[in-house]
Design an enzyme around this catalytic site. Structure first.
Site, PDB file in Angstrom:
ATOM      1  CG  ASP A  91       1.040  -0.898   8.231  1.00  0.00           C
ATOM      2  OD1 ASP A  91       0.884  -1.863   7.454  1.00  0.00           O
ATOM      3  OD2 ASP A  91       2.169  -0.520   8.616  1.00  0.00           O
ATOM      4  CD  GLU A 156       5.619  -2.805   4.685  1.00  0.00           C
ATOM      5  OE1 GLU A 156       6.638  -3.009   4.002  1.00  0.00           O
ATOM      6  OE2 GLU A 156       5.040  -1.695   4.715  1.00  0.00           O
TER       7      GLU A 156
END
Length: 465
Positions: A91, A156
């Site tokens: 991400d 994350e």
């Protein structure tokens, strides 16, 4: 490795807008697509892949969004070989072309040997470099010297939702045979000299609310006849740290690890151009004059930062308001051997003491909303020696042994739950601009970083024998 092949895959991965920070259905779809693409890439390597369903996330506005799966993948199970587990995330932070980017953030663009694109260095490039290293052995029809495991997540940047729970659950299954854990999710402190990271600071985040009433006051009607919450709050925040950066909370330094001669010497050898660092930071003057002092205060001493005030008037214009309730926000970066719960007591006691001396009729409430401990590794572990040897092989130099002043909870999660050696082995240069506009990874770093991971496999296998 064919660099063109590797770069094409990075281009494809960067093109996926896997933004986990903005909670919208479109970005969640992109995150699921990113995880599926990565799973397919790992299957092409011959890995067995499990995409673990992580359920859904409830947002404050009532909507529910699915959490992207966490990928657990395995390649090889030879009991004579060491097993290395690589953690990465797929991400990214938000990015928009009109927000200071010189190129489309989701189109990997090469300019003067720099590959610009969101996620290029944080963290899609390093994940692919690890995959490139594995595929190189296969392309050369050479036996992979280690067993490989992957744990790849897609949340994350949004706090690694559900990761810790999964690691705990898989402790005795997926992680049972793991010998070493490698994370490549930070940067060097130099443009040219590689680094190995062995520690990060923790973080205790606080709010302090001062309340007279829920409604604001007119300063012409009430100014001069009451204890103003903002005046109380400014006094409280002003009591936390002095102009030299020293934290004024009694006892706060009591548990800070003492500085050894060995550690002191490590700072001397680190490649940091102080003038360049100051200029690139656009700071007129730092609090300290030497490289060693600056690095120590970034990495191994605590710091206190004041972040903002909620409820204060901060719009343009001249509004004559007395806020009825204000909340200050500040945090303390923790270092070994500070304890978040002890720090919480020290902060509360200090602020209560300062507030009582003001004889204010207002109410004060202090809360610690986040308490993440620091992480420190043993640099004499085998994998740190293997990384140093691999860096000498690929780059022809010894690495900087560094810490990171920010908080990377995943390192601590792995070390505490799995109980195995954790190392951070960054690939990106200091000027890569992770989280910023015009994020990039140098073409050289990406290709040499892939070689570094391959060399690391060879070195850790030798040491493990």
């Amino acid at each position: 490795m064919d660099p063109k092949l590797g770069r094409m895959t990075l281009k494809e991965w960067v093109a996926i807008e896997s933004d986990s920070v903005q909670p919208t259905p479109r970005f969640r779809q992109e995150l699921f697509r990113m995880m599926a693409v990565a799973a397919d890439e790992l299957r092409r390597l011959g890995a067995s892949v499990d995409s673990v369903d992580m359920g859904s996330q409830q947002l404050p506005d009532g909507q529910s969004l699915p959490i992207p799966p966490i990928i657990l993948a395995e390649l090889g199970n030879d009991l004579k070989k060491p097993t290395v587990c690589f953690y990465g995330h797929l991400d990214v932070q938000p990015a928009a072309w009109g927000d200071g980017w010189l190129t489309d953030p989701y189109t990997l663009t090469e300019v003067d040997g720099k590959l610009y694109g969101r996620g290029a260095t944080d963290n899609k490039g390093p994940v692919l470099a690890w995959i490139n290293a594995v595929s190189t052995f296969q392309a050369l029809e050479q036996d992979l010297p280690v067993n490989i495991k992957f744990i790849l997540e897609g949340m994350e940047e949004a706090g690694s939702i559900a990761l810790e729970e999964l690691v705990q659950k898989e402790k005795d299954r997926f992680f049972s045979g793991v010998d070493y854990i490698v994370i490549s999710d930070n940067l060097w402190v130099s443009r040219k000299r590689p680094a190995v990271t062995y520690g990060t600071r923790g973080n205790s985040y606080f709010t302090v609310e001062v309340k007279c009433r829920d409604q604001d006051f007119h300063s012409g009607t009430f100014g001069g006849i009451l204890n103003e919450p903002m005046a109380d709050l400014v006094a409280l925040l002003g009591s936390l740290v002095d102009s030299s950066g020293r934290i004024l909370i009694p006892g706060i330094y009591d548990h800070v690890a003492s500085l050894t001669e060995e550690e002191k010497n490590m700072y001397k050898s680190i490649d940091l151009d102080l003038e360049e660092y100051r200029n690139s930071s656009q700071v007129k003057k730092f609090l300290f004059d030497t490289k060693e002092e600056i690095l120590m205060h970034l990495w191994r001493f605590p710091s206190l930062s004041i972040h903002g005030i909620e409820g204060a008037f901060d719009e343009p214009g001249a509004k004559t308001v007395i806020p009825g309730r204000v909340t200050g926000k500040f945090s303390i970066r923790l270092v070994p051997h500070m304890n978040a719960s002890v720090v919480e007591k020290q902060v509360k006691h200090h602020l209560e003491d300062v507030f009582s001396k003001r004889n204010s009729s207002n109410q004060m409430a202090v809360s610690m909303v986040l308490g993440l401990p620091p992480w420190i590794a043993n640099i004499n572990d085998s994998q740190y020696l293997a990384a140093k040897r691999a860096i000498r092989t690929v780059f022809g130099t010894d690495p900087d042994m560094i810490r990171d002043g920010s908080t990377i909870p995943v390192a601590r999660i792995f070390q505490e739950i799995i109980g195995k050696s954790v190392m951070m082995l960054p690939l990106g240069a200091v000027d890569d601009g992770e989280h910023s506009q015009n994020e990039k990874i140098n073409r050289w770093n990406y290709i040499e970083g892939s070689k570094l991971f391959a060399a690391f496999f060879l070195e850790i296998a030798k040491l493990h024998e």
